[in-house]
Design an enzyme around this catalytic site. Sequence first.
Site, short mmCIF file in Angstrom:
data_model
loop_
_atom_site.label_atom_id
_atom_site.label_comp_id
_atom_site.label_asym_id
_atom_site.label_seq_id
_atom_site.Cartn_x
_atom_site.Cartn_y
_atom_site.Cartn_z
CG ASP A 194 -96.03 67.86 -12.19
OD1 ASP A 194 -95.61 68.67 -13.04
OD2 ASP A 194 -95.40 66.85 -11.83
CG HIS A 207 -97.94 69.03 -7.30
ND1 HIS A 207 -96.71 69.01 -6.65
CD2 HIS A 207 -98.05 67.86 -7.96
CE1 HIS A 207 -96.11 67.87 -6.93
NE2 HIS A 207 -96.89 67.15 -7.72
#
Length: 292
Positions: A104, A245
């Site tokens: 992400d 992430h």
Amino acid sequence: MKRGTARTIATAVLVTAACGAGQLAAGTGTVQAAVLPGIQGGGSPAAEASQTGLSGSGAPYAGLAETWSKASRALLKPMIAAAQDVRGRPVDCRRAKCVALTFDDGPGRYTDTLLRHLSTHRARATFFVVGRNVAANPGILRRTVAAGHEIGSHTWSHSDLTRLSAAGVRSELARTDQVIKAATGLVPRIVRPPYGALNGAVRMQTSRPMVMWSVDTLDWLHRDSARVVKKTIKSVRPGSIILFHDIHPTTVRAMPQVLKSLSKRGYTFVTVSQLFGGNPPRLVYSGGGPLL
């Protein structure tokens, strides 16, 4: 259930009907969606925004139709083709030990390094990108697509969609669609709402699958490569959708060990769409076929 088949999460409130590229089917009504305890990766919106630097909302933009040209569909084929193992053989994720690695908040300064790690292990992944980061780094996104990875929308500004009006939600998605299409010629077929924040009002603004996760590495919180590796290896199951992430260097540094360890355990790295044979359901927590 056969060994290797991904588990479903029984406590999730799931939605009927698989996703199409058109409008919501008439008469579907308000969609219920349950965000399970423990998957609110990134913590509260305020907590994650303070660490990622992503906050605020985008300017209004007229909603884009959820349609794709023939050229875009052709470009999309490598991203939803049948999964393959490290020897290039087709893999049936209903039987094999498939896992979907998802990243992400990019693209960013560490994404290219991550792409090299994934390439070394012939791993496919799914990147849920933030629109304004795509606008700043279109070349990285093009390289990500060229490497065979899947691109999903993570909205324009990483806002909590449940706090926005219907028009605001559509704007966040539409602006992101536009910038991704400008960079790659593709429109993302899947969406991950920031913070996992989702309700019926948000769900009604798009017919695309909303993709959550079944393993939260908490990499955004701890910023510790060894903890990322340990959490991933301890929690992974066939059909897991793992949340990372790629904006954090500690996460990217952890990936060679994650990939090596999971490869030794017989896992095949696929995109979210590959996990479902190219047709994810309307709400996704873990893989292994339609959760209906």
